[in-house]
Enzyme design. Sequence first.
Site, PDB file in Angstrom:
ATOM      1  N   GLN A  80      -5.655   4.234  -0.211  1.00 30.92           N
ATOM      2  CA  GLN A  80      -5.941   3.015   0.153  1.00 30.92           C
ATOM      3  C   GLN A  80      -5.682   2.479   1.799  1.00 30.92           C
ATOM      4  OE1 GLN A  80      -4.300  -0.254  -2.648  1.00 30.92           O
ATOM      5  NE2 GLN A  80      -6.129  -1.640  -2.335  1.00 30.92           N
ATOM      6  N   HIS A 122     -16.067  11.784  -4.429  1.00 30.04           N
ATOM      7  CA  HIS A 122     -16.561  13.231  -3.896  1.00 30.04           C
ATOM      8  C   HIS A 122     -17.460  13.219  -4.859  1.00 30.04           C
ATOM      9  CE1 HIS A 122     -12.718  14.166  -1.084  1.00 30.04           C
ATOM     10  NE2 HIS A 122     -13.304  13.039  -0.926  1.00 30.04           N
ATOM     11  N   ASP A 157     -11.208   8.775   2.487  1.00 31.43           N
ATOM     12  CA  ASP A 157     -11.158  10.244   2.871  1.00 31.43           C
ATOM     13  C   ASP A 157     -10.054   9.989   4.454  1.00 31.43           C
ATOM     14  OD1 ASP A 157     -12.168  11.335   1.211  1.00 31.43           O
ATOM     15  OD2 ASP A 157     -13.993  12.045   2.456  1.00 31.43           O
ATOM     16  N   ARG A 178       6.427  -2.430   1.160  1.00 32.37           N
ATOM     17  CA  ARG A 178       6.241  -1.720  -0.614  1.00 32.37           C
ATOM     18  C   ARG A 178       5.409  -0.962   0.119  1.00 32.37           C
ATOM     19  NH1 ARG A 178       3.070  -4.016  -5.551  1.00 32.37           N
ATOM     20  NH2 ARG A 178       2.712  -2.022  -6.150  1.00 32.37           N
ATOM     21  N   HIS A 217       0.774   4.632  -7.875  1.00 29.68           N
ATOM     22  CA  HIS A 217       0.270   3.685  -7.874  1.00 29.68           C
ATOM     23  C   HIS A 217      -1.273   3.875  -7.779  1.00 29.68           C
ATOM     24  CE1 HIS A 217      -0.593  -0.558  -5.632  1.00 29.68           C
ATOM     25  NE2 HIS A 217      -1.853  -0.362  -5.643  1.00 29.68           N
ATOM     26  N   ASN A 268       2.773   0.653 -11.240  1.00 24.78           N
ATOM     27  CA  ASN A 268       1.206  -0.321 -10.644  1.00 24.78           C
ATOM     28  C   ASN A 268       0.623  -0.541 -11.809  1.00 24.78           C
ATOM     29  OD1 ASN A 268       1.251  -2.514  -8.375  1.00 24.78           O
ATOM     30  ND2 ASN A 268      -0.853  -1.383  -8.068  1.00 24.78           N
ATOM     31  N   GLU A 269       1.021  -1.552 -12.107  1.00 18.29           N
ATOM     32  CA  GLU A 269      -0.790  -2.603 -13.024  1.00 18.29           C
ATOM     33  C   GLU A 269      -1.055  -1.128 -13.824  1.00 18.29           C
ATOM     34  OE1 GLU A 269      -3.279  -3.723 -10.304  1.00 18.29           O
ATOM     35  OE2 GLU A 269      -2.247  -5.540  -9.119  1.00 18.29           O
ATOM     36  N   ASN A 284       2.747  -8.942 -10.532  1.00 21.26           N
ATOM     37  CA  ASN A 284       1.081  -9.072  -9.227  1.00 21.26           C
ATOM     38  C   ASN A 284       0.098  -9.892 -10.089  1.00 21.26           C
ATOM     39  OD1 ASN A 284       1.903  -6.151  -8.688  1.00 21.26           O
ATOM     40  ND2 ASN A 284       0.418  -5.290  -9.083  1.00 21.26           N
ATOM     41  N   TYR A 314      -2.268 -12.777  -8.619  1.00 21.86           N
ATOM     42  CA  TYR A 314      -3.921 -13.021  -7.625  1.00 21.86           C
ATOM     43  C   TYR A 314      -4.399 -14.825  -8.159  1.00 21.86           C
ATOM     44  CZ  TYR A 314      -3.525  -9.041  -5.516  1.00 21.86           C
ATOM     45  OH  TYR A 314      -2.597  -7.987  -4.692  1.00 21.86           O
ATOM     46  N   GLU A 327       3.365  -8.296  -5.857  1.00 21.12           N
ATOM     47  CA  GLU A 327       1.692  -8.649  -4.834  1.00 21.12           C
ATOM     48  C   GLU A 327       1.452 -10.323  -5.229  1.00 21.12           C
ATOM     49  OE1 GLU A 327      -1.269  -5.820  -6.307  1.00 21.12           O
ATOM     50  OE2 GLU A 327      -0.116  -4.381  -5.850  1.00 21.12           O
TER      51      GLU A 327
END
Length: 492
Positions: free
Chosen positions: A42, A62, A75, A100, A146, A190-191, A331, A333, A399
């Site tokens: 990310q 791509h 990219d 993190r 991740h 992660n997740e 995590n 939200y 998170e």
Amino acid sequence: MTLPTIWRFTSLFTLLVFVTGEPSNRTFPNHFKFGVATSAYQIEGAWNEDGKGESNWDHFLHQHPEVVVDKTNGDVACDSYHKYKEDVKLLKDLGVDFYRFSIAWTRIVPLGRKDSGINPDGIAYYSNLIDELLANGIEPYVTIFHWDTPQTLEAVGGWLNSTIIDHYVSYARLLFELYGERVKHWLTFNEFSQFCEEGYSTGKKAPFKTLVGVGGYQCTHNALIAHAKTFDMYVKEFKYTQKGLIGLSVDTAWAEPKTDSILDKLAAEEEFMFDYAYYLHPIMAGDYPAALKRKINFKSFFQGYHPSRLPKFSRQEKKLLKGSFDFIGLNHYTTSLCSWSTTKFPSPSKLDDCGVKQSQDPSWKISASPWLAQVPYGMRKVLVWIKENLNNPPLLITENGWSTSDSNLDDEDRMEYYKKYLAEVLNAIHDHGCNVIGYTAWSLMDNMEWASGYTEKFGLVRVDFASPNRTRTPKDSFYMYQTIIKNKKLID
Ligand SMILES: *[C@@H]1O[C@H](CO)[C@@H](O)[C@H](O)[C@H]1NC(C)=O
Ligand SMILES: *[C@@H]1O[C@H](CO)[C@@H](O)[C@H](O)[C@H]1NC(C)=O
């Protein structure tokens, strides 16, 4: 009365005032740590520089730019590969105890398998980042995986192919050898639900496969075993000398019954089992929850799946899984309202296996991400559930955050979200005795939000994606979080 007794009464009285005080006066415990999180794909960019191999995200975005709403990719992203020193300056200014971040497997082991070669430049990048953090008094908390699977391994099935387990463990061992003297907090994954269920069942994340009701279970199974083997390997080979801690990040929304009816309460419990206990019960107790196994096995049988769509752990795997954590990463939200579905879900599917319909209350405030509603009590309820059902493990919130469609610096909504959610973290600690050891805001800066591209911004810092410099500018929420960290309490 002896002096120590007076002292004891006095402190008891202070404690009482403290516990019953206004939430905004409550403080975070002394040992409580604050951090902020990002992930490699990310933010890093430099997708093929200095010997980095291709990941599944590189490959699919791509080949199929149309899977991302704004047809963008990672990219360049925030160009953190080149700007990591600037990132560390921001972290230092923010005042966090830890950062993190995740390591891109393909920067270290470009073709996924260690026997196919390792990449000194990639190794140097993370080594420099870790040194820069430590020189600024910030602890590195490293996520080993991740979501950016090496494409060479994806091409032979990725997380559906159990041979990936040993490749992952070798890669993790290399990280402990390289960085374990300096890194004391590791997150294996992660997740699971995002890269497994959305990656291999519903086709919303790389590799965008749609083996509905099958792929997600296989991926999760292999990833859980990889987690357990890595934990075991760390304990046997590194823990004694490196003295680090290993956890994993599991995401969950809180499942709230839609009404007070017994049926809706049962539906919410069922949803929470499929959404959360499914991933954590194996780590805690060595196997999937018995009720979940019964249900999926029963349905599989009548759907003609022999063996069941839910794989079985061997006795040896169960032993490795049980207790394979030093701390749990959460995590969190948002929240959903739960009731039993009256319409049939496609079969087979995880939705059908669970059978619960989720919805949002029309009064809830929704972020730029349609799934993310602001429901602060959900934070407290998840923490209390973990305390009561999982024996109050050390819990790090890995998170939590809010998205906006713009990157305005006066981000009132994000500030409100953080204040309300952090107030519930304080309530969980002070009213319920939850063992929360730290909190991580998602995210340091606006970044590449997977299939949502750059349309959902979670940053405390704005990034100007139109400029080749990717100029960073702290938002108001950055300064608010800075004040909270400094005072270890919420300030109005
Ligand atoms: C699983 O991966 C191995 C390489 O690690 C490969 O030889 C094998 O063909 C793969 N299996 C499937 C079903 O793709
Ligand atoms: C990028 O940074 C360089 C060096 O600081 C500066 O000279 C240049 O004007 C910047 N470009 C933009 C578009 O902001």
